[in-house]
Enzyme design. Structure first.
Site, mmCIF file in Angstrom:
data_model
loop_
_atom_site.group_PDB
_atom_site.id
_atom_site.type_symbol
_atom_site.label_atom_id
_atom_site.label_comp_id
_atom_site.label_asym_id
_atom_site.label_seq_id
_atom_site.Cartn_x
_atom_site.Cartn_y
_atom_site.Cartn_z
ATOM 1 N N ASP A 1 41.461 40.184 39.253
ATOM 2 C CA ASP A 1 41.742 41.614 39.337
ATOM 3 C C ASP A 1 40.505 42.455 39.627
ATOM 4 O OD1 ASP A 1 40.663 41.131 36.811
ATOM 5 O OD2 ASP A 1 42.299 42.078 35.704
ATOM 6 N N MET B 1 42.223 37.964 34.688
ATOM 7 C CA MET B 1 41.409 36.754 34.717
ATOM 8 C C MET B 1 41.565 35.945 33.436
ATOM 9 S SD MET B 1 37.824 37.932 36.471
ATOM 10 C CE MET B 1 37.327 36.239 36.791
ATOM 11 N N HIS B 2 41.150 34.694 33.494
ATOM 12 C CA HIS B 2 40.941 33.797 32.342
ATOM 13 C C HIS B 2 42.216 33.303 31.664
ATOM 14 C CE1 HIS B 2 36.978 35.403 32.863
ATOM 15 N NE2 HIS B 2 37.196 36.514 32.195
#
Length: 494
Positions: free
Chosen positions: A239, A80-81
């Site tokens: 994820d 992520m991110h």
């Protein structure tokens, strides 16, 4: 025979698994890689290594006998991110700043002061943490204006793989939740916030539910990968949402504990917090959209979980394997003879949100050997997950059991230590494919393999159970000591 592929674009490697119509994993491939640390607290990766690893995994699967023509759909999950920035030609214009990078701490705090921390948290159901994508964009605007001017699209890692496959820009609700500019309650971009921050709306692609088909394999990608042109590609998942789907964690009764590079404790919610509830929650608690419709989840994240053990192995472990380290750790009593590891190699997120705090071993004496250090690492990481669990227990969830995934699930010792530290029973599954399996399940549902996610799981898919032992009381005392030491460190850094 028809199959779906499940993919996990991780921080330390990419995995591709092949799932048949019974839900069984029939083949898998993996390629590892590393991330860069240009400065303390910084982490970056070239997105092209994810694509190269994905293609290499496919080629391995074809060599193993999987026929590309039998692939009916693809689901991709990913870290992520991490910010993938593309120009108008669809080219990557800088290395991705990763989720565990903490360089944006100051600009995140400045932004919260400008917008109003309570208002921001009320609107987004989250605070603006340094790992989130928004902070990276604002940092680039301030520090790399020539790069900022070139941005045309902002993608997450799994969205980049989907783009390379389909030539289309897309996002899904679970990954978009972690950008910092998403309306988690209504599962859409927060256009008002994006406009207030003076960011172009066209940077943010169309957003889908995770299991929706977002495109199909384009002819150019088919030539590179061997996949048939026209193969369905779903929007995919973050994820952690993918791991939750892949372990049947789609109801409020079951939670997730995951140890990958990071560590996660997660519980499902059937409604997001109200504006007022979101304001009151701990700023380091994450509330994101789940990978299934009409479901959300609360999550705590510790940044250096499995990363701590990998660092110890590579730096101090004399090249020993993980299995060897676990065997050594097993020769030492609980508490590591007073040696305590604080797992803050790159700062920490939940619950401290500190970019300055760093890792350390405390209480060393002449009796300590390598085995004590190995055990203290797994104990320290487990304490950091207990910190996350303390926040999850404040949510209006009904978790009756936690399921464990990640490298920890391969170690009887670590599972028991984790169980004792968390003071709760844990379950494991008979596979360890996590997010890749969840993304594949969603692709299978999209292709009609199953009518719903829950149809994949047989009653016996949960295997071993672990209950707290007599050591749990000792670890509760150790956790209190751990918290006192962290407060002292945080005071030093204030």
């Amino acid at each position: 025979m028809a199959y779906v592929l499940g993919v996990d674009v991780g921080t330390e490697g990419t995995k591709v698994i092949v799932i048949d119509q019974k839900g069984d994993i029939v083949q898998k491939a993996y390629r590892s890689y590393a991330f860069e640390t240009p400065q303390s607290g910084w982490t970056e990766q070239d997105p092209d290594i994810w694509w190269q690893a994905f293609v290499a995994c496919l080629q391995e699967l074809w060599r193993q006998g999987i026929q590309p023509s039998e692939v009916a759909g693809i689901g991709v999950a990913g870290q992520m991110h991490s910010s993938v920035l593309l120009n108008r030609q669809g080219q990557v214009i800088r290395k991705a700043i990763l989720w565990n990078d903490v360089r944006t701490k100051n600009i995140c705090e400045q932004t919260l002061q400008s917008i109003g921390a309570s208002r921001y948290q009320g609107e987004t159901c989250n605070s603006l943490l340094p790992g989130f994508t928004l902070g990276k964009l604002l940092w680039i605007k301030e520090q790399e204006p020539e790069i900022f001017q070139q941005i045309d699209k902002v993608l997450m890692p799994k969205d980049f793989i989907n783009f390379k496959l389909t030539n289309l820009y897309s996002a899904d609700v679970s990954d978009a939740s972690g950008t910092g500019v998403f309306d988690v309650r209504n599962r859409t971009w927060n256009k008002g916030l994006i406009g207030e921050l003076d960011l172009p709306m066209h940077w943010f692609p169309d957003v889908y539910e995770s299991g929706e088909i977002a495109g199909e394999v384009a002819p150019e990608a088919a030539e590179i990968t061997g996949l048939p042109a026209g193969t369905a590609v779903i929007a995919g998942t973050a994820d952690n949402a993918g791991a939750a789907v892949g372990m049947g964690i789609v109801t409020k009764e079951r939670g997730l504990v995951s140890i990958g590079t990071s560590g996660v404790v997660l519980a499902c919610l059937d409604t997001p917090p109200t504006y007022e509830e979101a304001i009151r929650q701990n700023p380091t608690l994450h509330v994101f959209c789940h990978g299934v419709p009409n479901m959300w989840y609360g999550m705590g994240v510790t940044l250096s979980a499995g990363a701590s053990l990998r660092w110890f192995r590579d730096s101090l472990g004399h090249g020993d394997s993980y299995d060897a380290l676990m065997m050594q750790a097993g020769t030492v009593d609980a508490g590591s003879n007073g040696l305590l590891y604080l797992p803050f190699l790159n700062g920490e997120r939940t619950p401290y949100n500190s970019d300055k705090i760093r890792a350390g071993f405390l209480g060393m004496n002449l009796q300590h050997q390598g085995a004590h250090f190995a055990r203290s690492v797994i104990e320290g990481v487990s304490y950091s997950l207990r910190d996350c669990l303390e926040l999850i227990r404040l949510l209006p969830n009904q978790v009756q059991e936690f399921v464990v995934t990640g490298g920890v699930a391969k170690s009887e010792l670590w599972l028991q230590v984790l169980c004792d530290v968390l003071a709760t029973s844990l379950r494991t599954v008979g596979y360890a494919e996590g997010a890749a399996y969840g993304a594949g399940i969603l692709a299978g549902v999209a292709q009609g393999f199953w009518g719903a996610v829950g149809e994949v799981f047989q009653e016996d898919f949960l295997k071993r159970s672990f209950a707290p032992s007599e050591q749990s009381r000792h670890y509760q005392e150790g956790f209190e000591q751990y918290k006192r030491l962290i407060q002292a460190l945080l005071h030093v850094h204030d």
